[in-house]
Motif scaffolding. Sequence first.
Motif, PDB file in Angstrom:
ATOM      1  N   ASN A 167       4.349  -2.164   0.360  1.00 14.96           N
ATOM      2  CA  ASN A 167       3.735  -3.485   0.547  1.00 14.96           C
ATOM      3  C   ASN A 167       3.225  -3.691   1.965  1.00 14.96           C
ATOM      4  O   ASN A 167       2.280  -4.444   2.177  1.00 14.96           O
ATOM      5  CB  ASN A 167       4.742  -4.595   0.231  1.00 14.96           C
ATOM      6  CG  ASN A 167       4.917  -4.768  -1.259  1.00 14.96           C
ATOM      7  OD1 ASN A 167       4.183  -4.197  -2.045  1.00 14.96           O
ATOM      8  ND2 ASN A 167       5.896  -5.559  -1.645  1.00 14.96           N
ATOM      9  N   GLN A 168       3.870  -3.033   2.942  1.00 15.57           N
ATOM     10  CA  GLN A 168       3.413  -3.167   4.333  1.00 15.57           C
ATOM     11  C   GLN A 168       2.000  -2.606   4.476  1.00 15.57           C
ATOM     12  O   GLN A 168       1.156  -3.194   5.140  1.00 15.57           O
ATOM     13  CB  GLN A 168       4.351  -2.384   5.249  1.00 15.57           C
ATOM     14  CG  GLN A 168       5.759  -2.878   5.234  1.00 15.57           C
ATOM     15  CD  GLN A 168       6.071  -3.713   6.448  1.00 15.57           C
ATOM     16  OE1 GLN A 168       5.713  -3.360   7.557  1.00 15.57           O
ATOM     17  NE2 GLN A 168       6.698  -4.837   6.231  1.00 15.57           N
ATOM     18  N   GLU A 202      -0.153  -2.236   2.003  1.00 18.09           N
ATOM     19  CA  GLU A 202      -1.076  -3.079   1.239  1.00 18.09           C
ATOM     20  C   GLU A 202      -1.344  -4.384   1.964  1.00 18.09           C
ATOM     21  O   GLU A 202      -2.474  -4.878   1.965  1.00 18.09           O
ATOM     22  CB  GLU A 202      -0.500  -3.340  -0.162  1.00 18.09           C
ATOM     23  CG  GLU A 202      -0.493  -2.090  -1.017  1.00 18.09           C
ATOM     24  CD  GLU A 202      -0.190  -2.376  -2.475  1.00 18.09           C
ATOM     25  OE1 GLU A 202       0.367  -3.445  -2.782  1.00 18.09           O
ATOM     26  OE2 GLU A 202      -0.525  -1.516  -3.314  1.00 18.09           O
ATOM     27  N   ALA A 203      -0.293  -4.958   2.592  1.00 13.61           N
ATOM     28  CA  ALA A 203      -0.487  -6.214   3.322  1.00 13.61           C
ATOM     29  C   ALA A 203      -1.504  -6.007   4.434  1.00 13.61           C
ATOM     30  O   ALA A 203      -2.386  -6.845   4.657  1.00 13.61           O
ATOM     31  CB  ALA A 203       0.836  -6.708   3.888  1.00 13.61           C
ATOM     32  N   SER A 204      -1.391  -4.887   5.124  1.00 14.61           N
ATOM     33  CA  SER A 204      -2.309  -4.605   6.215  1.00 14.61           C
ATOM     34  C   SER A 204      -3.747  -4.514   5.695  1.00 14.61           C
ATOM     35  O   SER A 204      -4.664  -5.099   6.263  1.00 14.61           O
ATOM     36  CB  SER A 204      -1.905  -3.290   6.894  1.00 14.61           C
ATOM     37  OG  SER A 204      -2.901  -2.866   7.765  1.00 14.61           O
ATOM     38  N   GLU A 205      -3.914  -3.799   4.585  1.00 16.71           N
ATOM     39  CA  GLU A 205      -5.271  -3.668   4.035  1.00 16.71           C
ATOM     40  C   GLU A 205      -5.785  -5.017   3.537  1.00 16.71           C
ATOM     41  O   GLU A 205      -6.938  -5.373   3.749  1.00 16.71           O
ATOM     42  CB  GLU A 205      -5.289  -2.649   2.891  1.00 16.71           C
ATOM     43  CG  GLU A 205      -6.706  -2.307   2.485  1.00 16.71           C
ATOM     44  CD  GLU A 205      -6.802  -1.370   1.300  1.00 16.71           C
ATOM     45  OE1 GLU A 205      -7.930  -1.054   0.908  1.00 16.71           O
ATOM     46  OE2 GLU A 205      -5.769  -0.971   0.737  1.00 16.71           O
ATOM     47  N   ASP A 206      -4.876  -5.786   2.916  1.00 20.25           N
ATOM     48  CA  ASP A 206      -5.279  -7.080   2.386  1.00 20.25           C
ATOM     49  C   ASP A 206      -5.748  -8.025   3.499  1.00 20.25           C
ATOM     50  O   ASP A 206      -6.614  -8.858   3.299  1.00 20.25           O
ATOM     51  CB  ASP A 206      -4.107  -7.707   1.619  1.00 20.25           C
ATOM     52  CG  ASP A 206      -4.524  -8.949   0.866  1.00 20.25           C
ATOM     53  OD1 ASP A 206      -5.364  -8.817  -0.046  1.00 20.25           O
ATOM     54  OD2 ASP A 206      -4.042 -10.042   1.188  1.00 20.25           O
ATOM     55  N   LEU A 207      -5.137  -7.875   4.687  1.00 20.96           N
ATOM     56  CA  LEU A 207      -5.516  -8.739   5.807  1.00 20.96           C
ATOM     57  C   LEU A 207      -6.792  -8.255   6.492  1.00 20.96           C
ATOM     58  O   LEU A 207      -7.208  -8.821   7.496  1.00 20.96           O
ATOM     59  CB  LEU A 207      -4.376  -8.820   6.821  1.00 20.96           C
ATOM     60  CG  LEU A 207      -3.160  -9.613   6.331  1.00 20.96           C
ATOM     61  CD1 LEU A 207      -1.954  -9.354   7.200  1.00 20.96           C
ATOM     62  CD2 LEU A 207      -3.476 -11.097   6.296  1.00 20.96           C
ATOM     63  N   GLY A 208      -7.389  -7.197   5.960  1.00 24.37           N
ATOM     64  CA  GLY A 208      -8.698  -6.776   6.456  1.00 24.37           C
ATOM     65  C   GLY A 208      -8.694  -5.515   7.286  1.00 24.37           C
ATOM     66  O   GLY A 208      -9.742  -5.110   7.792  1.00 24.37           O
ATOM     67  N   ALA A 209      -7.529  -4.876   7.466  1.00 24.43           N
ATOM     68  CA  ALA A 209      -7.480  -3.685   8.308  1.00 24.43           C
ATOM     69  C   ALA A 209      -8.187  -2.519   7.636  1.00 24.43           C
ATOM     70  O   ALA A 209      -8.061  -2.316   6.436  1.00 24.43           O
ATOM     71  CB  ALA A 209      -6.033  -3.313   8.617  1.00 24.43           C
ATOM     72  N   LYS A 210      -8.932  -1.748   8.439  1.00 29.97           N
ATOM     73  CA  LYS A 210      -9.506  -0.511   7.933  1.00 29.97           C
ATOM     74  C   LYS A 210      -8.397   0.542   7.914  1.00 29.97           C
ATOM     75  O   LYS A 210      -7.356   0.347   8.540  1.00 29.97           O
ATOM     76  CB  LYS A 210     -10.669  -0.073   8.826  1.00 29.97           C
ATOM     77  CG  LYS A 210     -11.813  -1.065   8.756  1.00 29.97           C
ATOM     78  CD  LYS A 210     -12.924  -0.718   9.717  1.00 29.97           C
ATOM     79  CE  LYS A 210     -13.998  -1.782   9.687  1.00 29.97           C
ATOM     80  NZ  LYS A 210     -13.492  -3.090  10.176  1.00 29.97           N
TER      81      LYS A 210
END
Lengths: 311, 361
Positions: free
Chosen positions: A206-207, A209-217
Amino acid sequence: MEDLFRRYGHTLTFAFMALVAFWLLALVILPNLTLFEASFRPYLPVTEIGGPKDTYSLDNYAKFLRNPSPWNVFGIELQAPLNVKTFLSTIFYSTIATFITFALSYPLAYYLAKVVQPKSLPTMILLLFIPLWVSEALRAFAWYIILTFNGPLNAVLVGIGLLEKPIRWQQGVLTGYDAVVIGLVYSYVLFMMFPIYGSIQSLDRNQIEASEDLGAKWWQTHWRVILPHAKPGIASGSVMVFMLSAGSLLVPSVLGSTNSNWFTQTIQQWMLESQDWNTGAAYSFLYILLCTVVVALAMWLFKVKLSDIAK
Amino acid sequence: MSAGIDLENVCCDFGSFRAVDNANVSIKPGEFFSFLGPSGCGKTTILRMISGFTEPTQGAIRIGGKDVRGLRPNQRPTALIFQNLALFPLMPIWENISFGLEVRGVDKATRRKKAEELLELVELPGAADKMVSQLSGGQKQRVAIARALAVEPAVMLLDEPLSALDLKLRQHMRAELRSIQKRTGVTFIYITHDQGEALAMSDRVGVMSQGRIQQIADPRDIYNNPVNGFVAGFVGENNVFTGSVRNPATGMAGYETKLGTFRARLGELASGENVKLYVRPEHTLLSETAAAENSVPVTISEVSFEGAFIAVHGVAENGQTLVAEIRNDGSATVPANGSQMFMQFDPARAAILPDAAVAKG
C-alpha cells in the motif's frame, strides 16, 4: 540455558558447550591473540627467539609507511609508500565492486520482492543459488577462462564483428583491476541481493500504491519510499560485500593483472613467501583496523546506524 | 474542482472469477456516495478501478466526463485513502501531507505552508514535525485525509478507513468526514461493510452483493424500501415471514403464511405469488392482547438490554423467533421471560418482496 538442560539433559548440554567453548577459545581467540602478540616482535632466526633482540616494538607496523614510490593517480604524479598505494587501491576497487553489486542487486531484489508472481519465486531464487554451489575458486577460474585472450568472450565479440581484434581483458581496459572487480561482483552479488530483497519484501505494498496514487512517478516512488525503507538492507549488504571484497585473496590472485596488487596479496607475501609472520600479522591487524575505519566513515556519510545493520 | 463519476456496464474479471458484474452508476459532483456490502462483494474492486490500480475488463469509467481508461493512478484526479492508511513512517507528518506536492515539484516553503493549513483543516495543528508513530489512531486518520486533500483531488476514494478505530472515535470521525466533505465540496466515494456508517454519512448508498449493485438509493429508501431480499436482510434486522399473495385488492393484500394470514401493502405482485414479508424489529409492537390484524402470539424467550432500546425475543407457535424492539424510555413495561405476549405490525410498515429475488452475477 535452563531450556537447554530440560531439552537435552546435562551430559549433552555440557558437551555442546564444551565444544563451542573449545572452538571459540582454541580455534578463534587463541590464534588471534598469538598473532597479535607476534605482531609486536621482530622477525628473528629461531636461535635468537627469546634472546636479547626479541623485544616488543611497533617496528612491524611502521614498515607500512616505508618505501615511497611514484604513483600515478588518474594522471597526477604522487609519491606514496607502496603499502599505502596498495591499501588505497584495494579500498577504492572494493568500493567500486560494492557499488556495482548494489546497482545490479536493487532492481533484481525489487523485482523478486514486489513484481514476480509468488508461484515462480522459488524457481527464481533457486536459479540465483545454483552458481553458489560451485566453489569460489572454480568461479574465479571460470571468469579467467572467459576473459582470457583466446577465450570465448573475445571469440564471440570478434565473431559478431563488435571487435576487430581480441582484447587482453585481464590486463584491463579501464584499469588493471577490471577483471578483479568483475570477479568480486560475480562472487558476492548475492550477499547484496538477499538483504535488500528481505528489506523490500517487508514494505507494505500500500505504501507503493499510496505514493503512485499521490502522483509520484516510478522513480520518485523508489527514491522517496522504497529506497529509504530498504536502507538497512542496503547497508548490511554493502558492508558484507565490501569486507568480503577487501578480504578476498583468491579472486585478485586468479584474475589480477600485472598492474594490480590487492592488500591481501601483500599480507600473503609476508606470511608465505617471506615467512615473516610477525610483519604479516602486523599488516593483518592494521588492515582490519583501517577497513573498520573506512566502513565506519561510510556509515557516518550515509547516516546509517549500527542498529539498522543488525536488523 | 469536484467531479462526477460514471460507471457504464463496468465488469472486472480475475481469471474466471467475475469480481464486478455490469456496474452502472452515476455519481454526482460533490456527492457523498457509499458502496455498502459484505466482504468479497466487489466494492473494493470498484474503488481500485476508479483509482486506476485495476483496469475494468469491460465498460467505461468516466471522471468529470473524461474516459480514464489506460490512465495510471498518478495521472487521475483521484486520491485514495487506504484501509491501513499507508502513511509513510520514515517521513515527518508535514512531509507526508505535502508528498503529493513534492512529487509535482512544488518548493519547500509552499509545501510546508500548505501542510500547516491542511493540519488546521483536520484540526491537528502543531503536529507538523511529529513522526507517524507518535500519533494516535484518530490522528493518523486525520493526517491521511490531509495528505489526500493536499493534491486537491476531484474525487476522494475511501476504503473502509474507519474500521480500525474504536466505536466512539469511529462515530466522531463519521461526523468529521462528513463535515470535511461539506467544507471542501469534493466528491467522496466511501467503501464500507458497516451499514451504520453508510446510512449516517452518505447522500446515496449503493448496496452490493456478489459483484452486482443491488440497489442505489438514498439511505432512507435503502432502509425503508429495499428492492430485494438481500438489501432487506443485509441492511438492518428483520422478522421474515414467508408466504403467498391472497386476494389482492386496491393497494393492500392478504398474505398467507405459516403464522396466519397477514394484511399488508401490495407491491407489483400477482395473486398466488410466493413472497417474503420483512418487518423491522422497531416496527414490531408488543402487547398483552391480540390486535385485530397482523398479530402473532409468542412466548418471550429472551430480553436483552441494549441501552437505548430493549430487544425482546419471542418464539411463535411454529418455532420461529421474532424480535421486537421497545424504546428504553419507560413507556412500556419490559416483559418477563416465559410470559405470553402478542407481536404485531402495522400493515403499511412491512416490506413485501418476491421470494429469492437477489440479482446474481
